[in-house]
Design an enzyme around this catalytic site. Sequence first.
Site, mmCIF file in Angstrom:
data_model
loop_
_atom_site.group_PDB
_atom_site.id
_atom_site.type_symbol
_atom_site.label_atom_id
_atom_site.label_comp_id
_atom_site.label_asym_id
_atom_site.label_seq_id
_atom_site.Cartn_x
_atom_site.Cartn_y
_atom_site.Cartn_z
ATOM 1 N N GLU A 6 0.808 -1.215 0.000
ATOM 2 C CA GLU A 6 0.000 0.000 0.000
ATOM 3 C C GLU A 6 0.842 1.265 0.000
ATOM 4 O O GLU A 6 0.469 2.268 -0.630
ATOM 5 C CB GLU A 6 -0.959 -0.023 1.190
ATOM 6 C CG GLU A 6 -2.055 -1.059 1.106
ATOM 7 C CD GLU A 6 -1.587 -2.477 1.418
ATOM 8 O OE1 GLU A 6 -2.325 -3.436 1.097
ATOM 9 O OE2 GLU A 6 -0.472 -2.623 1.982
ATOM 10 N N GLN A 28 -7.335 -2.572 -1.714
ATOM 11 C CA GLN A 28 -8.412 -3.552 -1.746
ATOM 12 C C GLN A 28 -9.261 -3.557 -0.477
ATOM 13 O O GLN A 28 -10.460 -3.838 -0.536
ATOM 14 C CB GLN A 28 -7.845 -4.944 -2.003
ATOM 15 C CG GLN A 28 -7.339 -5.134 -3.417
ATOM 16 C CD GLN A 28 -6.876 -6.547 -3.674
ATOM 17 O OE1 GLN A 28 -6.455 -7.249 -2.750
ATOM 18 N NE2 GLN A 28 -6.937 -6.975 -4.922
ATOM 19 N N PHE A 29 -8.657 -3.284 0.654
ATOM 20 C CA PHE A 29 -9.392 -3.180 1.910
ATOM 21 C C PHE A 29 -8.874 -1.972 2.670
ATOM 22 O O PHE A 29 -7.660 -1.825 2.851
ATOM 23 C CB PHE A 29 -9.223 -4.446 2.764
ATOM 24 C CG PHE A 29 -9.843 -5.667 2.151
ATOM 25 C CD1 PHE A 29 -11.201 -5.935 2.312
ATOM 26 C CD2 PHE A 29 -9.085 -6.539 1.392
ATOM 27 C CE1 PHE A 29 -11.780 -7.056 1.736
ATOM 28 C CE2 PHE A 29 -9.654 -7.655 0.812
ATOM 29 C CZ PHE A 29 -10.999 -7.912 0.978
ATOM 30 N N ALA A 30 -9.790 -1.112 3.110
ATOM 31 C CA ALA A 30 -9.383 0.081 3.851
ATOM 32 C C ALA A 30 -8.591 -0.283 5.103
ATOM 33 O O ALA A 30 -7.743 0.493 5.567
ATOM 34 C CB ALA A 30 -10.616 0.895 4.240
ATOM 35 N N ASP A 31 -8.841 -1.465 5.645
ATOM 36 C CA ASP A 31 -8.124 -1.947 6.820
ATOM 37 C C ASP A 31 -6.617 -2.005 6.583
ATOM 38 O O ASP A 31 -5.825 -1.930 7.530
ATOM 39 C CB ASP A 31 -8.592 -3.355 7.196
ATOM 40 C CG ASP A 31 -10.096 -3.545 7.065
ATOM 41 O OD1 ASP A 31 -10.630 -3.269 5.978
ATOM 42 O OD2 ASP A 31 -10.730 -3.975 8.031
ATOM 43 N N TYR A 32 -6.209 -2.157 5.306
ATOM 44 C CA TYR A 32 -4.798 -2.281 4.971
ATOM 45 C C TYR A 32 -4.235 -1.007 4.343
ATOM 46 O O TYR A 32 -3.188 -1.046 3.693
ATOM 47 C CB TYR A 32 -4.586 -3.483 4.043
ATOM 48 C CG TYR A 32 -4.838 -4.801 4.742
ATOM 49 C CD1 TYR A 32 -3.909 -5.335 5.620
ATOM 50 C CD2 TYR A 32 -6.034 -5.484 4.559
ATOM 51 C CE1 TYR A 32 -4.146 -6.518 6.285
ATOM 52 C CE2 TYR A 32 -6.290 -6.674 5.220
ATOM 53 C CZ TYR A 32 -5.345 -7.192 6.091
ATOM 54 O OH TYR A 32 -5.590 -8.366 6.760
ATOM 55 N N PHE A 34 -3.131 1.312 6.160
ATOM 56 C CA PHE A 34 -2.213 1.881 7.147
ATOM 57 C C PHE A 34 -0.737 1.754 6.799
ATOM 58 O O PHE A 34 0.055 2.604 7.214
ATOM 59 C CB PHE A 34 -2.507 1.290 8.530
ATOM 60 C CG PHE A 34 -3.953 1.469 8.924
ATOM 61 C CD1 PHE A 34 -4.543 2.725 8.892
ATOM 62 C CD2 PHE A 34 -4.740 0.393 9.282
ATOM 63 C CE1 PHE A 34 -5.868 2.900 9.224
ATOM 64 C CE2 PHE A 34 -6.077 0.562 9.610
ATOM 65 C CZ PHE A 34 -6.643 1.814 9.588
ATOM 66 N N HIS A 75 -10.999 -7.100 7.771
ATOM 67 C CA HIS A 75 -11.659 -6.889 6.483
ATOM 68 C C HIS A 75 -13.045 -6.276 6.677
ATOM 69 O O HIS A 75 -13.931 -6.485 5.848
ATOM 70 C CB HIS A 75 -11.783 -8.199 5.699
ATOM 71 C CG HIS A 75 -10.469 -8.810 5.329
ATOM 72 N ND1 HIS A 75 -9.776 -9.635 6.183
ATOM 73 C CD2 HIS A 75 -9.709 -8.701 4.209
ATOM 74 C CE1 HIS A 75 -8.652 -10.021 5.596
ATOM 75 N NE2 HIS A 75 -8.582 -9.466 4.395
#
Length: 275
Positions: A6, A28-32, A34, A75
């Site tokens: 990312e 792909q996922f806002a969680d990642y 960071f 996720h």
Amino acid sequence: NSPLAEASIVGVAQGMAIGGYRPVVEIQFADYSFPGYMQMRNEIPSLRWRSGGDWTCPMVVRMVCGGYIRGGPFHSQCVETLYAHTPGWLIAYPSNAIDAKGLIKTACRLEDPVIFFEHKGLYRQVFSKRPEPGADYLIPFGKARLVREGSDLTAVTWGSGVIRCERAAEELAQQDGVSMEVIDLRTLVPMDFEAILASVRKTGRALVAHEAILFGGLGGEIAARIAGEAFEWLDAPVRRVAAKDCFVPFAPSLEAAVLPSQADVTNAARELARY
């Protein structure tokens, strides 16, 4: 295709934007998001400010977010508050297909960086579908959508909260004779406070519903603005409905206990109308 890195995704996008391109990249996922947060907090949104307006960074970062899919803690996150608290980003968060098209086409034409949240629980849902609006369809940032007109209370929401507020409004109208106005913000930065305040001044009651955690959520900012600028019109305290202060569990029963449910929204609206 980019690597699953990312920091590289957003870093390369920034370089391309400075170099004259208008990149649209996806996390792909806002969680990642960071691993790329240093660039997204310090470098990308501050460029116009740091350069005194000489440099711009026109780029769009699509982020898939949200729960209700049994995705567990990594996720299912809604991270809009974190990025809304970072000056320089514009933030879109559509609730349906036609708004998604109009907003992302506008985002690609702006001179500032845009975070474009897409709730994965809204993908492939019948209620998210809309007729194709045409190739040149654009929606301006900072203009909320009046989903349903009402006179007894106002529901302010975005993303996955819109359908729950719509369903709550329909149930209250049929069972309680309550008329609930529903406002879909569509963009969080800039936020259409004029639409929010005009509606609350009309109805006298405000409910803010969002999927992100209650504590420190954008619902608190909206409630503060309503209290500060529409206090004389309020007939009841501003009510918030949001997720509990917990990570989203894998187990379906526990996920349902953490995330705001349809019953949570409907009951809160009913209690507010009866206040």
